[in-house]
Design a protein around this motif. Structure first.
Motif, PDB file in Angstrom:
ATOM      1  N   UNK A  92      94.775  81.441 146.324  1.00 36.88           N
ATOM      2  CA  UNK A  92      94.647  80.337 145.296  1.00 36.88           C
ATOM      3  C   UNK A  92      93.223  79.954 145.000  1.00 36.88           C
ATOM      4  N   UNK A  93      92.984  79.878 143.933  1.00 34.29           N
ATOM      5  CA  UNK A  93      91.737  79.484 143.207  1.00 34.29           C
ATOM      6  C   UNK A  93      91.729  78.114 142.546  1.00 34.29           C
ATOM      7  N   UNK A  94      90.921  77.270 142.854  1.00 36.31           N
ATOM      8  CA  UNK A  94      90.488  76.178 141.914  1.00 36.31           C
ATOM      9  C   UNK A  94      89.908  76.559 140.545  1.00 36.31           C
ATOM     10  N   UNK A  95      90.421  76.201 139.554  1.00 38.07           N
ATOM     11  CA  UNK A  95      89.736  76.804 138.095  1.00 38.07           C
ATOM     12  C   UNK A  95      89.315  75.626 137.591  1.00 38.07           C
ATOM     13  N   UNK A  96      88.153  75.755 137.068  1.00 32.90           N
ATOM     14  CA  UNK A  96      87.366  74.945 136.307  1.00 32.90           C
ATOM     15  C   UNK A  96      87.171  75.401 134.767  1.00 32.90           C
ATOM     16  N   UNK A  97      87.384  74.693 133.736  1.00 31.21           N
ATOM     17  CA  UNK A  97      87.348  75.135 132.403  1.00 31.21           C
ATOM     18  C   UNK A  97      86.239  74.244 131.277  1.00 31.21           C
ATOM     19  N   UNK A  98      85.546  75.093 130.911  1.00 32.10           N
ATOM     20  CA  UNK A  98      84.496  74.089 130.275  1.00 32.10           C
ATOM     21  C   UNK A  98      84.216  74.988 128.711  1.00 32.10           C
ATOM     22  N   UNK A  99      84.115  74.077 127.859  1.00 31.61           N
ATOM     23  CA  UNK A  99      84.060  74.478 126.444  1.00 31.61           C
ATOM     24  C   UNK A  99      82.305  74.527 126.118  1.00 31.61           C
ATOM     25  N   UNK A 100      81.800  75.589 125.837  1.00 33.49           N
ATOM     26  CA  UNK A 100      80.492  75.755 125.611  1.00 33.49           C
ATOM     27  C   UNK A 100      80.309  76.271 124.165  1.00 33.49           C
ATOM     28  N   UNK A 101      79.128  76.056 123.669  1.00 37.81           N
ATOM     29  CA  UNK A 101      78.528  76.356 122.219  1.00 37.81           C
ATOM     30  C   UNK A 101      79.578  75.812 121.246  1.00 37.81           C
ATOM     31  N   UNK A 102      79.686  74.561 121.390  1.00 41.95           N
ATOM     32  CA  UNK A 102      80.694  73.690 120.608  1.00 41.95           C
ATOM     33  C   UNK A 102      80.050  73.502 119.272  1.00 41.95           C
ATOM     34  N   UNK A 103      80.488  73.783 118.179  1.00 43.99           N
ATOM     35  CA  UNK A 103      80.069  73.515 116.995  1.00 43.99           C
ATOM     36  C   UNK A 103      81.240  72.762 115.886  1.00 43.99           C
ATOM     37  N   UNK A 118      85.612  79.052 135.561  1.00 45.25           N
ATOM     38  CA  UNK A 118      85.015  79.234 136.937  1.00 45.25           C
ATOM     39  C   UNK A 118      86.098  79.163 138.027  1.00 45.25           C
ATOM     40  N   UNK A 119      86.226  80.167 139.030  1.00 46.52           N
ATOM     41  CA  UNK A 119      87.090  79.803 139.900  1.00 46.52           C
ATOM     42  C   UNK A 119      86.344  79.705 141.409  1.00 46.52           C
ATOM     43  N   UNK A 120      86.924  79.036 142.130  1.00 45.81           N
ATOM     44  CA  UNK A 120      86.658  78.677 143.516  1.00 45.81           C
ATOM     45  C   UNK A 120      87.906  78.915 144.453  1.00 45.81           C
ATOM     46  N   UNK A 121      87.799  79.783 145.461  1.00 41.44           N
ATOM     47  CA  UNK A 121      88.585  80.100 146.402  1.00 41.44           C
ATOM     48  C   UNK A 121      88.996  78.879 147.221  1.00 41.44           C
TER      49      UNK A 121
END
Length: 542
Positions: A92-103, A118-121
């Motif tokens: 299992x991984x904790x997943x973080x999602x981030x929107x970048x280069x937003x226009x 980004x994934x963290x075990x």
């Protein structure tokens, strides 16, 4: 006009005003609520939803990965022996999602962005460690063989020399190597030198190699913000700067459906569409009924025959008439995504999307797939509750309240007469791993959503209450008017307590029992009141 006679008219006017007010609320409240919802949900740099959309830390997202460990690789050429698998995990991984280069693009009400994951075990949620060993097919070797399968025999002979150093079609690696760290491969190193096979541009192989904290793998998205119409929110307009892909033939190459996080409100459709960047195509989800998650009722949509079948037909109204069917706008979508060779139902061919590797996606344990896929191997135990792919939307707002994204990656093993390493092997779809990516509305976010849902119902219930009250008042005014009218007709006041029955004919007479004795008495009689005489009745009755 007396106050008692004014009362019914006043009540009637007041009741009519309430009826008009209730009708106006009933008609206009959905419009008012939709505008309020649009203001809250539509994307802009200052909108309420912008911060939640750009960073997913408010909603925990966990990625669970299950590997299939191949327990009898030495028996691959033994007649009657099936490849046997044991499921390992979850890792299992904790997943973080981030929107970048937003226009933002106000000219067409869209927003462009890249996705950084980004994934963290997560040790506590895992059943095993990243050092666990897993035995699987050699995916790099299979991918190379698949790419040269139609080449001339001469090239097969040269490639055979490269395969001699491999020795086996299976390998054993740790979970960490198979996922993020990657591992070096002889074919990758030799491919860089010989250039015989155009392999992916990586120095190692791993299913998630170089994807952690990267923005290049999911592609560039262009999505509708809903500023022009809330019914357009979340719709993907372009992917990698185009509204079509190069992986499938038209019309199945269209970029369409939701980007995955926003859906239009008040959805009453039998299906929804989501574009998946991982498999480079849209997926159709079919309505499966109502369900409740954290006290919020929603509509559940699942992957079914419309995505997994090879005979699903769909109408493309804008497509040119070049089909062989009687209706040129109707396309067999199942065959449209075959990429030249259709598979048993339940498989999605993603070979073109995955650098030419013979990769196929299915539901975990070949759930809802052709039984032949499970009969060729051992260790598959499909369960709808564990292996189904569902999306649940709150229908009034379109907000995603629960999602369980479950897919399995399979590799096709095929025999080859010209390559000894693959000679005599059965043609089998090998399960490699499956993942469960689950997210849902938290207990902290559920109360505000419930309040928003109640607000949508407020106008409906208020309008009904006002309409009922107005109706009762108008009815009461009518009853009072009838009572007053009946009182004037049925009962007529008379002097000295006399009453006249309804409908009785009368005439006016002097009624005097006194005897006049002088002129004073005569004058008094002249000043007395006239009384009605009942025609035909005996005056003695009076």
């Amino acid at each position: 006009m007396t106050p008692s006679r004014n009362r019914p008219l006043t009540l009637a006017i007041f009741g009519t005003l309430l009826l008009s007010l209730g009708a106006l609320i009933c008609f206009f409240w959905p419009v008012v609520f939709l505008r309020l919802l649009s203001k809250e949900l539509s994307l802009s740099p200052t909108s309420t939803s912008f911060d939640v959309w750009t960073n997913s830390t408010t909603i925990p997202l966990h990625l669970e990965i299950y590997f299939f460990n191949w327990t009898n690789p030495e028996e691959i050429r033994t007649p009657g022996k099936k490849p046997s698998f044991v499921q390992l995990g979850p890792y299992t991984f904790l997943e973080r999602r981030e929107k970048v280069n937003v226009v933002f693009h106000p000219e067409n009400d869209t927003v462009s962005f890249d996705l950084k994951r980004t994934w963290y075990f997560d040790v506590e949620r895992s059943n095993g460690t990243l050092k666990d060993n897993v035995t699987q097919l050699n995916v790099v070797a299979l991918s190379a063989v698949h790419r040269i399968r139609n080449w001339a025999f001469y090239w097969h002979t040269m490639f055979e020399l490269m395969l001699i150093k491999i020795g086996h079609i299976h390998l054993t690696k740790t979970v960490d190597e198979l996922l993020f760290t990657g591992y070096e491969d002889t074919l990758i190193n030799m491919g860089k030198i010989s250039k015989i096979v155009d392999l992916p541009p990586f120095d190692k192989f791993g299913w998630f190699y170089m994807r952690n904290e990267s923005t290049m793998f999911d592609g560039h998205f262009n999505m509708a913000t809903g500023q022009d119409s809330i019914m357009n929110i979340g719709i993907l307009r372009n992917w990698n700067y185009r509204n079509t892909t190069s992986f499938y033939d038209a019309p199945c190459n269209a970029v369409e459906g939701s980007a995955g996080e926003f859906w239009p409100p008040d959805r009453n459709f039998d299906e929804i569409t989501l574009f998946s960047a991982d498999i480079c195509r849209p997926l159709t989800y079919e309505y499966n009924g109502m369900m409740t998650y954290n006290g919020i009722e929603g509509k559940q949509y699942v992957i079914g025959d419309k995505t997994l079948s090879n005979s699903t037909k769909r109408r493309y109204t804008k497509r040119q008439a070049n089909s062989q069917s009687q209706d040129p706008d109707v396309v067999n979508v199942g065959q449209c995504f075959c990429n030249g060779e259709c598979t048993p139902s339940g498989l999605i061919n993603v070979t073109a999307c995955r650098y030419g590797a013979p990769a196929f996606v299915s539901l975990p344990h070949f759930h809802k797939a052709d039984p032949i896929l499970r009969e060729q191997i051992a260790g598959m135990n499909p369960d709808d509750e564990k292996h189904g792919f569902h999306i649940t939307l709150e229908p009034t707002t379109g907000i995603l309240i629960d999602v369980a994204a479950r897919l399995q990656v399979n590799i096709l093993l095929q025999p080859s007469d010209s390559l000894s390493l693959f000679s005599g092997v059965p043609r089998t779809y090998f399960p490699m791993f499956w993942f469960n990516e689950h997210a849902g509305i938290t207990e902290e976010l559920a109360p505000p959503l419930r309040l928003l849902i109640q607000l949508s119902k407020f106008g409906h219930y208020t309008s009904i209450a006002i309409l009922v009250l107005g109706s009762l008042i108008v009815l009461a005014a009518g009853v009072l008017h009838c009572l007053h009218k009946r009182g004037r007709v049925d009962v007529k006041p008379m002097s000295a307590g006399f009453t006249v029955p309804t409908g009785q004919k009368t005439e006016l007479i002097y009624l005097d029992t006194t005897v006049a004795t002088d002129d004073r008495d005569a004058q008094t009689r002249l000043n007395r009141q006239l009384y009605p005489k009942l025609v035909g009745d005996n005056l003695q009755d009076l």
